[in-house]
Design a protein around this motif. Structure first.
Motif, PDB file in Angstrom:
ATOM      1  N   THR A 129       0.818  -1.219   0.000  1.00 40.68           N
ATOM      2  CA  THR A 129       0.000   0.000   0.000  1.00 40.68           C
ATOM      3  C   THR A 129       0.850   1.266   0.000  1.00 40.68           C
ATOM      4  OG1 THR A 129      -0.137   0.061   2.431  1.00 40.68           O
ATOM      5  CG2 THR A 129      -1.823  -1.209   1.268  1.00 40.68           C
ATOM      6  N   LEU A 130       2.129   1.132   0.352  1.00 40.52           N
ATOM      7  CA  LEU A 130       3.013   2.303   0.418  1.00 40.52           C
ATOM      8  C   LEU A 130       3.726   2.577  -0.902  1.00 40.52           C
ATOM      9  CD1 LEU A 130       4.679   1.709   3.915  1.00 40.52           C
ATOM     10  CD2 LEU A 130       2.820   3.286   3.372  1.00 40.52           C
ATOM     11  N   LYS A 131       3.565   1.697  -1.884  1.00 41.85           N
ATOM     12  CA  LYS A 131       4.255   1.872  -3.167  1.00 41.85           C
ATOM     13  C   LYS A 131       3.799   3.130  -3.895  1.00 41.85           C
ATOM     14  CE  LYS A 131       4.749  -1.746  -5.797  1.00 41.85           C
ATOM     15  NZ  LYS A 131       4.425  -2.998  -6.530  1.00 41.85           N
ATOM     16  N   SER A 132       2.586   3.567  -3.596  1.00 38.41           N
ATOM     17  CA  SER A 132       2.058   4.780  -4.221  1.00 38.41           C
ATOM     18  C   SER A 132       1.961   5.934  -3.224  1.00 38.41           C
ATOM     19  CB  SER A 132       0.676   4.493  -4.814  1.00 38.41           C
ATOM     20  OG  SER A 132      -0.211   4.004  -3.818  1.00 38.41           O
ATOM     21  N   HIS A 133       2.773   5.874  -2.175  1.00 43.58           N
ATOM     22  CA  HIS A 133       2.758   6.914  -1.142  1.00 43.58           C
ATOM     23  C   HIS A 133       3.191   8.252  -1.735  1.00 43.58           C
ATOM     24  CE1 HIS A 133       3.776   9.007   2.623  1.00 43.58           C
ATOM     25  NE2 HIS A 133       2.972   8.135   3.213  1.00 43.58           N
ATOM     26  N   GLY A 134       2.651   9.335  -1.184  1.00 42.83           N
ATOM     27  CA  GLY A 134       2.961  10.664  -1.685  1.00 42.83           C
ATOM     28  C   GLY A 134       4.397  11.084  -1.480  1.00 42.83           C
ATOM     29  N   ASN A 135       5.063  10.495  -0.463  1.00 40.17           N
ATOM     30  CA  ASN A 135       6.473  10.793  -0.221  1.00 40.17           C
ATOM     31  C   ASN A 135       7.320   9.869  -1.098  1.00 40.17           C
ATOM     32  OD1 ASN A 135       9.164  10.248   1.201  1.00 40.17           O
ATOM     33  ND2 ASN A 135       8.420  12.026   2.337  1.00 40.17           N
ATOM     34  N   ASN A 136       8.171  10.448  -1.936  1.00 39.66           N
ATOM     35  CA  ASN A 136       8.944   9.665  -2.904  1.00 39.66           C
ATOM     36  C   ASN A 136       9.876   8.662  -2.240  1.00 39.66           C
ATOM     37  OD1 ASN A 136       7.774  10.926  -5.132  1.00 39.66           O
ATOM     38  ND2 ASN A 136       9.338  12.550  -5.185  1.00 39.66           N
ATOM     39  N   LEU A 137      10.497   9.045  -1.115  1.00 36.26           N
ATOM     40  CA  LEU A 137      11.413   8.139  -0.422  1.00 36.26           C
ATOM     41  C   LEU A 137      10.665   6.935   0.148  1.00 36.26           C
ATOM     42  CD1 LEU A 137      13.780  10.615   1.480  1.00 36.26           C
ATOM     43  CD2 LEU A 137      14.322   9.191  -0.499  1.00 36.26           C
ATOM     44  N   VAL A 138       9.500   7.173   0.721  1.00 36.74           N
ATOM     45  CA  VAL A 138       8.691   6.085   1.262  1.00 36.74           C
ATOM     46  C   VAL A 138       8.269   5.134   0.138  1.00 36.74           C
ATOM     47  CG1 VAL A 138       6.485   5.494   2.362  1.00 36.74           C
ATOM     48  CG2 VAL A 138       7.859   7.394   3.236  1.00 36.74           C
ATOM     49  N   ALA A 139       7.786   5.700  -0.961  1.00 36.98           N
ATOM     50  CA  ALA A 139       7.339   4.885  -2.088  1.00 36.98           C
ATOM     51  C   ALA A 139       8.493   4.059  -2.667  1.00 36.98           C
ATOM     52  CB  ALA A 139       6.735   5.781  -3.162  1.00 36.98           C
ATOM     53  N   ARG A 143       8.767  -0.044  -2.703  1.00 36.25           N
ATOM     54  CA  ARG A 143       8.935  -0.807  -3.949  1.00 36.25           C
ATOM     55  C   ARG A 143      10.146  -1.725  -3.870  1.00 36.25           C
ATOM     56  NH1 ARG A 143       7.174   4.191  -6.336  1.00 36.25           N
ATOM     57  NH2 ARG A 143       9.354   4.870  -6.568  1.00 36.25           N
ATOM     58  N   GLU A 144      11.234  -1.218  -3.284  1.00 38.29           N
ATOM     59  CA  GLU A 144      12.449  -2.036  -3.155  1.00 38.29           C
ATOM     60  C   GLU A 144      12.221  -3.230  -2.236  1.00 38.29           C
ATOM     61  OE1 GLU A 144      15.431   0.667  -1.821  1.00 38.29           O
ATOM     62  OE2 GLU A 144      15.696   1.614  -3.798  1.00 38.29           O
ATOM     63  N   LEU A 145      11.479  -3.010  -1.138  1.00 41.57           N
ATOM     64  CA  LEU A 145      11.186  -4.109  -0.213  1.00 41.57           C
ATOM     65  C   LEU A 145      10.320  -5.163  -0.874  1.00 41.57           C
ATOM     66  CD1 LEU A 145      10.508  -2.429   3.268  1.00 41.57           C
ATOM     67  CD2 LEU A 145      12.332  -4.032   2.687  1.00 41.57           C
ATOM     68  N   VAL A 146       9.287  -4.734  -1.573  1.00 44.35           N
ATOM     69  CA  VAL A 146       8.391  -5.687  -2.242  1.00 44.35           C
ATOM     70  C   VAL A 146       9.162  -6.513  -3.269  1.00 44.35           C
ATOM     71  CG1 VAL A 146       6.426  -5.893  -3.818  1.00 44.35           C
ATOM     72  CG2 VAL A 146       6.302  -4.339  -1.864  1.00 44.35           C
ATOM     73  N   LYS A 147      10.017  -5.864  -4.045  1.00 43.35           N
ATOM     74  CA  LYS A 147      10.820  -6.569  -5.042  1.00 43.35           C
ATOM     75  C   LYS A 147      11.766  -7.576  -4.383  1.00 43.35           C
ATOM     76  CE  LYS A 147      14.121  -5.777  -8.811  1.00 43.35           C
ATOM     77  NZ  LYS A 147      14.881  -4.737  -9.581  1.00 43.35           N
ATOM     78  N   LYS A 148      12.409  -7.145  -3.296  1.00 40.00           N
ATOM     79  CA  LYS A 148      13.347  -8.006  -2.572  1.00 40.00           C
ATOM     80  C   LYS A 148      12.632  -9.212  -1.978  1.00 40.00           C
ATOM     81  CE  LYS A 148      16.433  -7.829   1.492  1.00 40.00           C
ATOM     82  NZ  LYS A 148      16.946  -6.932   2.564  1.00 40.00           N
ATOM     83  N   TRP A 149      11.491  -8.996  -1.345  1.00 39.00           N
ATOM     84  CA  TRP A 149      10.767 -10.081  -0.686  1.00 39.00           C
ATOM     85  C   TRP A 149      10.151 -11.046  -1.699  1.00 39.00           C
ATOM     86  CZ3 TRP A 149       7.918  -6.572   3.422  1.00 39.00           C
ATOM     87  CH2 TRP A 149       8.873  -6.138   4.362  1.00 39.00           C
ATOM     88  N   LYS A 150       9.718 -10.533  -2.845  1.00 39.31           N
ATOM     89  CA  LYS A 150       9.203 -11.426  -3.892  1.00 39.31           C
ATOM     90  C   LYS A 150      10.302 -12.368  -4.372  1.00 39.31           C
ATOM     91  CE  LYS A 150       5.321  -8.859  -5.913  1.00 39.31           C
ATOM     92  NZ  LYS A 150       4.822  -8.154  -7.130  1.00 39.31           N
ATOM     93  N   GLY A 151      11.516 -11.820  -4.492  1.00 38.72           N
ATOM     94  CA  GLY A 151      12.644 -12.663  -4.897  1.00 38.72           C
ATOM     95  C   GLY A 151      12.930 -13.751  -3.871  1.00 38.72           C
ATOM     96  N   ILE A 152      12.897 -13.400  -2.586  1.00 33.41           N
ATOM     97  CA  ILE A 152      13.120 -14.379  -1.515  1.00 33.41           C
ATOM     98  C   ILE A 152      12.042 -15.451  -1.544  1.00 33.41           C
ATOM     99  CG2 ILE A 152      13.082 -14.690   0.998  1.00 33.41           C
ATOM    100  CD1 ILE A 152      14.378 -11.905   1.237  1.00 33.41           C
ATOM    101  N   ALA A 153      10.780 -15.033  -1.719  1.00 28.00           N
ATOM    102  CA  ALA A 153       9.667 -15.988  -1.741  1.00 28.00           C
ATOM    103  C   ALA A 153       9.787 -16.954  -2.919  1.00 28.00           C
ATOM    104  CB  ALA A 153       8.333 -15.235  -1.811  1.00 28.00           C
TER     105      ALA A 153
END
Length: 207
Positions: A129-139, A143-153
């Motif tokens: 839900t944070l991938k589209s956050h208004g703060n660019n650093l948060v978003a 995105r980096e976490l989701v990509k990393k965790w998908k790779g681990i899974a």
């Protein structure tokens, strides 16, 4: 076993305990370094302070529990998830103050994640839900976490049963005796803060 002697190995500077084994044939003993020594219920111990300006606390072991590092990480992720949801709710009224949210994402990025942790905590749904956050650093971090965790899974799914962490940390529940017959129970005391305390005969001074 029962500790009979304590000495310091000058070459390694390790504290070594000579332990008489109970239930063994004969009078067998083993030399055990401090980091391999775990304490049974009713064992008197000293608890190291959390900060250098405090004194050691005398206590008595009530229970010892071994927890795998995967369980510890799962517990940490669940705690961070709660903090994340609270912070998101707070930011609904102040969307520009994202420093704490970024810190939570940074902590999540440093955790050794695994498929079982992702499945149990469902932390991925909160981060998506944070991938589209208004703060660019948060978003970006989301995105980096989701990509990393998908790779681990994906990797662990290919390994059929996922990763298995057989490394354990020991946690103690300790009864702390205070002045005036008062007492306190300390939970989740890590093994590195627990030290052997020798108890002399009744009426003698402990150390």
């Amino acid at each position: 076993g029962v500790i009979t002697t304590v000495f310091i190995d000058l070459s390694s500077r390790d504290i070594i305990y000579k332990v008489k084994l109970i239930g063994q044939d004969g009078k067998q003993s083993e030399m055990i370094p401090e980091h391999e020594l775990y304490y049974a219920p009713r064992c008197p111990v000293n608890i190291s302070p959390s900060s250098p300006d405090k004194l050691e606390t005398k206590g008595e072991i009530l229970m010892c529990q071994s927890i795998s590092h995967q369980q510890i990480n799962t517990r940490t992720v669940l705690q961070l998830k709660v903090s994340l949801l609270k912070e998101q709710a707070r930011l609904s009224n102040n969307p520009n103050d994202c420093e704490k949210l970024l810190d939570i994402l940074h902590q999540l990025a440093n955790i050794h994640m695994s498929l079982p942790i992702l499945a149990e905590s469902l932390i991925g749904k909160s981060i998506v839900t944070l991938k589209s956050h208004g703060n660019n650093l948060v978003a970006q971090q989301a995105r980096e976490l989701v990509k990393k965790w998908k790779g681990i899974a994906n990797v662990e799914k290919d390994q059929a049963c996922g990763s298995h962490d057989s490394t354990f940390t020991y946690f103690y529940t300790v009864l702390i005796i205070k002045a005036g017959n008062q007492f306190q129970v300390m939970n989740d005391v890590r093994s590195e803060f627990v030290k052997y305390r020798k108890v002399l005969k009744v009426g003698a001074e402990e150390n």
